[in-house]
Scaffold this active site. Structure first.
Site, PDB file in Angstrom:
ATOM      1  N   SER A   1       0.796  -1.105   0.172  1.00 20.64           N
ATOM      2  CA  SER A   1      -0.087   0.052  -0.091  1.00 20.64           C
ATOM      3  C   SER A   1       0.777   1.180   0.076  1.00 20.64           C
ATOM      4  CB  SER A   1      -1.002  -0.181   1.210  1.00 20.64           C
ATOM      5  OG  SER A   1      -2.012   0.759   1.095  1.00 20.64           O
TER       6      SER A   1
ATOM      7  N   ASP B   1      -1.274  14.270  13.422  1.00 21.14           N
ATOM      8  CA  ASP B   1      -1.567  15.785  12.874  1.00 21.14           C
ATOM      9  C   ASP B   1      -0.858  15.475  11.321  1.00 21.14           C
ATOM     10  OD1 ASP B   1      -2.909  16.273  15.118  1.00 21.14           O
ATOM     11  OD2 ASP B   1      -1.342  17.367  16.013  1.00 21.14           O
TER      12      ASP B   1
ATOM     13  N   HIS C   1      -7.351  -6.201   0.544  1.00 21.72           N
ATOM     14  CA  HIS C   1      -6.217  -5.427   0.710  1.00 21.72           C
ATOM     15  C   HIS C   1      -5.147  -5.748   1.511  1.00 21.72           C
ATOM     16  CE1 HIS C   1      -3.957  -1.773   0.002  1.00 21.72           C
ATOM     17  NE2 HIS C   1      -4.028  -1.221   1.168  1.00 21.72           N
TER      18      HIS C   1
END
Length: 253
Positions: free
Chosen positions: A84, A173, A234
């Site tokens: 991925s 963040d 996946h």
């Protein structure tokens, strides 16, 4: 950035790069399965695991991290395999530093842009009160609406460290701020295709490598083999690790 790395096995170097919200240890079964033939180096990419945090999460920056880490470990060149997000970083390495990449393996990912549904996960994780005494059960309950699948919650909560004080080892963040770069794909300029050996291993039940992506793969990796593992989605390395290991061994021989 020099990344946190762990090594197992002996032989030619192979790098393993994990996906979003993961860490090097998530590919542990693959590392153990290949350790008889390779020195397998499992890396934590930036903003993940035990590696440092930074706002820039473009794939060029992540590829540069891996190359810098190779230099720090005395690795001149290696097989590079990624799942991925890690597969995209591996692709960028092959395109920008082909002499350092002996062979490329991309697991269930292609050099294309994707949509995503991670905003709810990130919002729930960032909203979790990291107070003293927080329990994993309480955290699991707090994430249940955003991530109703128990396996996905467990995967996300692997990143929650409770002692000595609760904290996320992810740069939440930074990941939230870089999400558009993470789902995108930007070719290096100028684009020179990587003509080394490459394997794109896809999950038969996964939508991540649709037929329309095959052209994008072959334009950049003309010697790529595209293979599908039936019966997996996946997370093919977690669902059928033995089959993934066998596919990688067959390719790398």
């Amino acid at each position: 950035m020099i990344l946190h790395a762990t090594a197992t096995g002996d032989g030619p170097d192979l790098l393993l790069l994990h996906g979003l919200f993961g860490a090097g240890k998530n590919l542990g079964a693959i590392a153990r399965g290949l350790a008889a033939k390779f020195r397998v180096n499992s890396l934590d990419l930036r903003n993940h695991g035990s590696s440092g945090h930074a706002a820039d999460m473009r794939y060029a920056a992540m590829a540069a991290d891996v190359l810098e880490t190779m230099d720090s470990l005395g690795i001149g060149n290696a097989v590079v395999a990624g799942h991925s997000m890690g597969g995209k970083a591996a692709m960028m390495m092959a395109l920008t530093a082909p002499a350092r990449v002996d062979a490329l393996v991309a697991m269930d990912i292609a050099p294309i842009a994707y949509g995503h549904d991670y905003d709810a996960y990130l919002a729930a994780m960032r909203a979790l009160p990291l107070r003293p005494g927080l329990t994993r059960h309480e955290a699991d309950t707090a994430l249940a609406d955003a991530a109703p699948d128990a396996a996905m919650r467990a995967f996300l909560l692997n990143n929650l460290i409770l002692a000595p004080a609760p904290h996320w080892r992810l740069g939440l963040d930074e990941i939230a701020g870089a999400m558009e770069d993470l789902i995108d794909w930007r070719d290096p300029e100028p684009l020179t295709p990587y003509d080394g050996p490459a394997l794109f291993l896809c999950g038969g039940h996964s939508p991540y490598v649709p037929a329309r992506a095959h052209g994008a793969i072959r334009a950049r990796f003309p010697n790529a083999a595209i293979e599908t593992l039936d019966g997996v989605g996946h997370w093919l390395h977690a669902e059928k690790p033995a089959e993934v290991i066998a596919a990688l061994k067959g390719f790398l021989q």
